[in-house]
Structures are given as structure tokens and as C-alpha cells.
Scaffold this motif. Structure first.
Motif, PDB file in Angstrom:
ATOM      1  N   ALA A 206       8.606  -5.837  -6.386  1.00 45.21           N
ATOM      2  CA  ALA A 206       8.276  -6.469  -6.755  1.00 45.21           C
ATOM      3  C   ALA A 206       8.224  -7.504  -7.854  1.00 45.21           C
ATOM      4  N   ARG A 207       9.893  -7.031  -8.434  1.00 42.54           N
ATOM      5  CA  ARG A 207      11.553  -8.296  -9.145  1.00 42.54           C
ATOM      6  C   ARG A 207      11.308  -8.856  -8.501  1.00 42.54           C
TER       7      ARG A 207
ATOM      8  N   PRO B  97       7.580 -14.338  -6.455  1.00 42.11           N
ATOM      9  CA  PRO B  97       7.851 -15.512  -7.439  1.00 42.11           C
ATOM     10  C   PRO B  97       7.019 -14.562  -8.699  1.00 42.11           C
ATOM     11  N   GLY B  98       7.399 -15.280  -9.921  1.00 46.82           N
ATOM     12  CA  GLY B  98       7.175 -15.164 -11.442  1.00 46.82           C
ATOM     13  C   GLY B  98       7.155 -13.605 -11.902  1.00 46.82           C
ATOM     14  N   ALA B  99       7.757 -12.377 -11.265  1.00 46.18           N
ATOM     15  CA  ALA B  99       8.268 -11.631 -11.768  1.00 46.18           C
ATOM     16  C   ALA B  99       8.736 -10.923 -13.152  1.00 46.18           C
ATOM     17  N   LEU B 100      10.073 -12.456 -12.872  1.00 43.64           N
ATOM     18  CA  LEU B 100      10.840 -12.462 -14.394  1.00 43.64           C
ATOM     19  C   LEU B 100      10.552 -13.285 -15.273  1.00 43.64           C
ATOM     20  N   SER B 101      11.484 -13.147 -16.269  1.00 47.87           N
ATOM     21  CA  SER B 101      10.973 -14.646 -16.419  1.00 47.87           C
ATOM     22  C   SER B 101      11.961 -15.445 -16.028  1.00 47.87           C
ATOM     23  N   ALA B 102      11.434 -17.333 -16.337  1.00 46.73           N
ATOM     24  CA  ALA B 102      13.239 -17.462 -15.686  1.00 46.73           C
ATOM     25  C   ALA B 102      14.920 -17.122 -15.459  1.00 46.73           C
TER      26      ALA B 102
ATOM     27  N   ASP C 220       0.658  -1.373   0.062  1.00 43.43           N
ATOM     28  CA  ASP C 220      -0.179  -0.062   0.108  1.00 43.43           C
ATOM     29  C   ASP C 220       0.921   0.844   0.236  1.00 43.43           C
ATOM     30  N   VAL C 221       0.305   2.561  -0.382  1.00 43.36           N
ATOM     31  CA  VAL C 221       1.455   3.586  -1.029  1.00 43.36           C
ATOM     32  C   VAL C 221       0.464   4.768  -0.690  1.00 43.36           C
ATOM     33  N   PHE C 222       1.239   5.876   0.490  1.00 48.59           N
ATOM     34  CA  PHE C 222       0.264   6.670   0.134  1.00 48.59           C
ATOM     35  C   PHE C 222       0.489   7.784  -0.165  1.00 48.59           C
ATOM     36  N   THR C 223      -0.027   8.324  -0.636  1.00 52.26           N
ATOM     37  CA  THR C 223       0.361   9.747  -1.341  1.00 52.26           C
ATOM     38  C   THR C 223      -0.744  10.737  -1.495  1.00 52.26           C
ATOM     39  N   LEU C 224       0.042  12.261  -1.967  1.00 51.27           N
ATOM     40  CA  LEU C 224      -0.608  13.213  -2.771  1.00 51.27           C
ATOM     41  C   LEU C 224      -0.359  13.503  -3.740  1.00 51.27           C
ATOM     42  N   VAL C 225       0.231  12.073  -4.714  1.00 54.49           N
ATOM     43  CA  VAL C 225      -0.166  11.519  -6.173  1.00 54.49           C
ATOM     44  C   VAL C 225      -0.098  10.943  -6.610  1.00 54.49           C
ATOM     45  N   PRO C 226      -1.636  10.255  -6.360  1.00 49.99           N
ATOM     46  CA  PRO C 226      -1.813   8.954  -7.194  1.00 49.99           C
ATOM     47  C   PRO C 226      -1.048   8.466  -8.198  1.00 49.99           C
ATOM     48  N   ASP C 227      -2.206  10.360  -9.602  1.00 49.50           N
ATOM     49  CA  ASP C 227      -1.647   9.779 -10.749  1.00 49.50           C
ATOM     50  C   ASP C 227      -0.120   8.824 -10.900  1.00 49.50           C
ATOM     51  N   ALA C 228       0.717   9.138 -10.554  1.00 54.99           N
ATOM     52  CA  ALA C 228       2.424   9.017 -10.723  1.00 54.99           C
ATOM     53  C   ALA C 228       2.565   7.261 -10.446  1.00 54.99           C
ATOM     54  N   PHE C 229       1.509   6.372  -9.891  1.00 54.60           N
ATOM     55  CA  PHE C 229       2.138   5.508  -9.373  1.00 54.60           C
ATOM     56  C   PHE C 229       1.090   4.440 -11.013  1.00 54.60           C
ATOM     57  N   ALA C 230      -0.085   5.502 -11.955  1.00 53.56           N
ATOM     58  CA  ALA C 230      -0.752   4.635 -12.673  1.00 53.56           C
ATOM     59  C   ALA C 230      -0.029   4.242 -13.954  1.00 53.56           C
ATOM     60  N   TRP C 231       1.470   4.311 -14.286  1.00 49.38           N
ATOM     61  CA  TRP C 231       2.108   3.807 -15.306  1.00 49.38           C
ATOM     62  C   TRP C 231       2.783   2.283 -14.903  1.00 49.38           C
ATOM     63  N   ILE C 232       3.006   2.542 -13.752  1.00 42.25           N
ATOM     64  CA  ILE C 232       3.829   1.136 -13.320  1.00 42.25           C
ATOM     65  C   ILE C 232       3.334  -0.353 -13.270  1.00 42.25           C
ATOM     66  N   ARG C 233       1.651  -0.509 -12.746  1.00 37.67           N
ATOM     67  CA  ARG C 233       0.272  -1.241 -12.884  1.00 37.67           C
ATOM     68  C   ARG C 233       1.076  -2.019 -14.150  1.00 37.67           C
ATOM     69  N   GLU C 234       1.168  -1.404 -15.624  1.00 35.47           N
ATOM     70  CA  GLU C 234       1.017  -1.842 -16.572  1.00 35.47           C
ATOM     71  C   GLU C 234       2.433  -2.770 -17.405  1.00 35.47           C
ATOM     72  N   ARG C 235       3.458  -2.286 -16.445  1.00 33.70           N
ATOM     73  CA  ARG C 235       4.664  -2.316 -17.285  1.00 33.70           C
ATOM     74  C   ARG C 235       5.324  -3.558 -16.224  1.00 33.70           C
ATOM     75  N   ARG C 236       5.532  -4.661 -16.666  1.00 31.75           N
ATOM     76  CA  ARG C 236       6.718  -5.718 -15.383  1.00 31.75           C
ATOM     77  C   ARG C 236       7.378  -5.059 -14.979  1.00 31.75           C
ATOM     78  N   PRO C 237       7.981  -5.609 -13.434  1.00 30.89           N
ATOM     79  CA  PRO C 237       7.376  -6.777 -13.162  1.00 30.89           C
ATOM     80  C   PRO C 237       6.322  -6.400 -12.732  1.00 30.89           C
ATOM     81  N   LEU C 238       5.386  -5.024 -12.082  1.00 31.66           N
ATOM     82  CA  LEU C 238       4.484  -5.051 -11.617  1.00 31.66           C
ATOM     83  C   LEU C 238       3.156  -5.720 -12.298  1.00 31.66           C
ATOM     84  N   ALA C 239       3.331  -5.942 -13.341  1.00 33.24           N
ATOM     85  CA  ALA C 239       2.197  -5.995 -14.144  1.00 33.24           C
ATOM     86  C   ALA C 239       2.224  -7.695 -14.440  1.00 33.24           C
TER      87      ALA C 239
END
Ligand SMILES: C[S@@+](CC[C@H](N)C(=O)[O-])C[C@H]1O[C@@H](n2cnc3c(N)ncnc32)[C@H](O)[C@@H]1O
Length: 223
Positions: A151-152, A155-160, A4-23
Motif C-alpha cells: 500500500a505504501r 500513488p498518494g499513500a505517502l506525503s510527497a 483481497d485477504v482470506f483469513t480465519l481472523v478477519p478482525d486482525a485487519f480492522a485497524w490497518i484501514r484507519e491508519r496511513r498508508p492504507l487510509a
């Protein structure tokens, strides 16, 4: 893991969900939530900070605002680590990343402007972490660094195999990774070390170990 992240700038975290390793781990090994202090502030007009007692420039993130945000999400005192991001904290390194990645849940608090009311650090947090000895304008980039690094390791975040031999890993005795090259074998007269083209896996492995040791020694000598 729940992060969980608490922030005043929630938009800053949008892109990271769509990219590896988070995705790769979202919804499986990782639940990732972003909360805005303004959504739960007990003050009017979305106020979250105030002038520093004793005077001086800048605004300070209020303790009642952060307490209200934590209460709204957890109800009671969280039973996991709550980390404030601050340039004054313990410096993040791979050892600390591995430690955090073992936690079942983790909360990251970011601030902006002058930073946190000290009572947030003293009474609401278990840890204070810095991403380096320099001052950024807010905790969002530090939080992104922690989120990505943790996140990286899930388990499963990175290719084997790709997270096992890299800088600071046990496989390299905590040292730096060896250099990599890819095609073309020659570009503007810049060539690739012959040994990497030899197909001799044993010699390549030995060359890589030597390169890693040399780089790691250079780094230790420089520090
Ligand atoms: C401008 S900084 C505040 C600096 C603070 N007044 C000081 O001198 O130590 C605003 C916020 O950005 C975040 N921040 C800035 N640099 C950071 C770093 N190196 N590591 C972690 N967080 C940092 C923290 O959340 C901090 O409260």
C-alpha cells in the motif's frame, strides 16, 4: 489495485484501514477486502480444517474450503496472482514488494495451525511468500506486512517525497538509509552531528550518502 485477504481472523485487519498508508489510498488507488473462510465453507458447523493424513499433531486447512472461498468471490479461476503466505515461500524483500505493487489485483491466503493442504499451494495459488525464516502462528501478521508494504508504494499513500529516499530504494542504490536526528540538539550529553546543524545542504547531502554507503557496506559484510 484490488487487494483481497482470506483469513480465519478477519478482525486482525480492522485497524490497518484507519491508519496511513492504507487510509490514504482506500477507495482511491486501493480496494481492500477481507474474507473469512468460514463464511463460505461447504462443511457443517463452520469447519475449515481437518486432521493430517498420515497422522501427527495439528489441523490442516482444507483444499475444498479454500476453493469454495475463491469460487464465491471470483466465480472462476482468478486472472491475477494468488499468494499463499507460508514460511516455506519466497522471502519478501523490497524488490518483490515493488513487483506486487504493480499488479492490478492480488489475493493473499493465510492459514493457521499446521498450514495449508499442499494441493492449495499446487493448484490454487500462483506464488508462495514468506516474510522471513521463522514460524508465526498464523498468516495474518504476514498478510498485514504485505498489505502495508504494498500500500505504501501506491500513488498518494505517502506525503510527497517520503517514499523515494529510504532503505532499499534506487535513490540509495538499494542500500540502507542514513541516520536521522531531531530536536533537542543535545540530550543527556548525546549530541547531533555538527554537519546537520550547519545549514550547508550540499555537505549534508554528501554526509548522508557516505553514512548510507557505510551502513550498507556493514550490512553486506555482516550477511
Ligand atoms: C504455524 S504456521 C505453519 C507452519 C508449517 N507447519 C511449517 O512448518 O512450515 C501457520 C501459518 O502461519 C503462516 N505463517 C507462519 N509463519 C510465516 C512466515 N514466516 N511467512 C509467511 N507466513 C507464515 C502461514 O500461513 C502458515 O500456514
Amino acid at each position: 489495485m484490488r487487494l483481497d485477504v482470506f483469513t480465519l481472523v478477519p478482525d486482525a485487519f480492522a485497524w490497518i484501514r484507519e491508519r496511513r498508508p492504507l487510509a490514504a489510498v482506500l477507495g482511491r488507488e486501493l480496494e481492500f477486502n477481507v474474507f473469512n473462510y468460514r463464511d463460505t465453507t461447504p462443511l457443517s458447523a463452520g469447519q475449515v480444517d481437518d486432521d493430517p493424513y498420515g497422522g501427527g499433531p495439528g489441523m490442516v486447512l482444507r483444499v475444498d474450503v479454500v476453493a469454495a472461498a475463491l469460487d464465491a468471490v471470483y466465480g472462476e479461476r482468478p486472472d491475477h496472482r494468488v499468494v499463499a503466505l507460508s514460511p516455506q515461500g519466497r522471502q519478501l524483500d523490497q524488490e518483490l514488494v515493488e513487483e506486487l505493487a504493480e499488479e492490478p489485483a492480488l489475493t493473499l491466503l493465510s492459514a493457521r495451525f499446521e498450514g495449508f493442504d499442499q494441493r492449495i499451494l499446487d493448484h490454487l495459488c500462483t506464488d508462495v511468500i514468506s516474510i522471513g525464516p521463522y514460524v508465526l502462528s498464523g498468516g495474518e501478521i504476514p498478510a498485514l506486512a504485505v498489505v502495508d508494504a504494498v500500500a505504501r508504494r501506491l500513488p498518494g499513500a505517502l506525503s510527497a517525497g517520503s517514499g523515494e529516499i529510504e532503505s532499499f530504494s534506487a535513490a540509495l542504490d538499494g542500500g540502507l538509509e542514513y541516520p536521522h536526528y531531531t530536536r533537542p540538539a543535545e540530550f543527556r550529553g548525546w549530541t547531533v552531528p555538527e554537519i546537520l546543524l550547519s545549514g550547508d545542504h550540499g555537505r549534508v547531502a554528501e554526509w548522508r550518502r557516505e553514512q548510507s554507503r557505510a551502513r550498507s557496506g556493514d550490512q553486506l559484510g555482516a550477511s
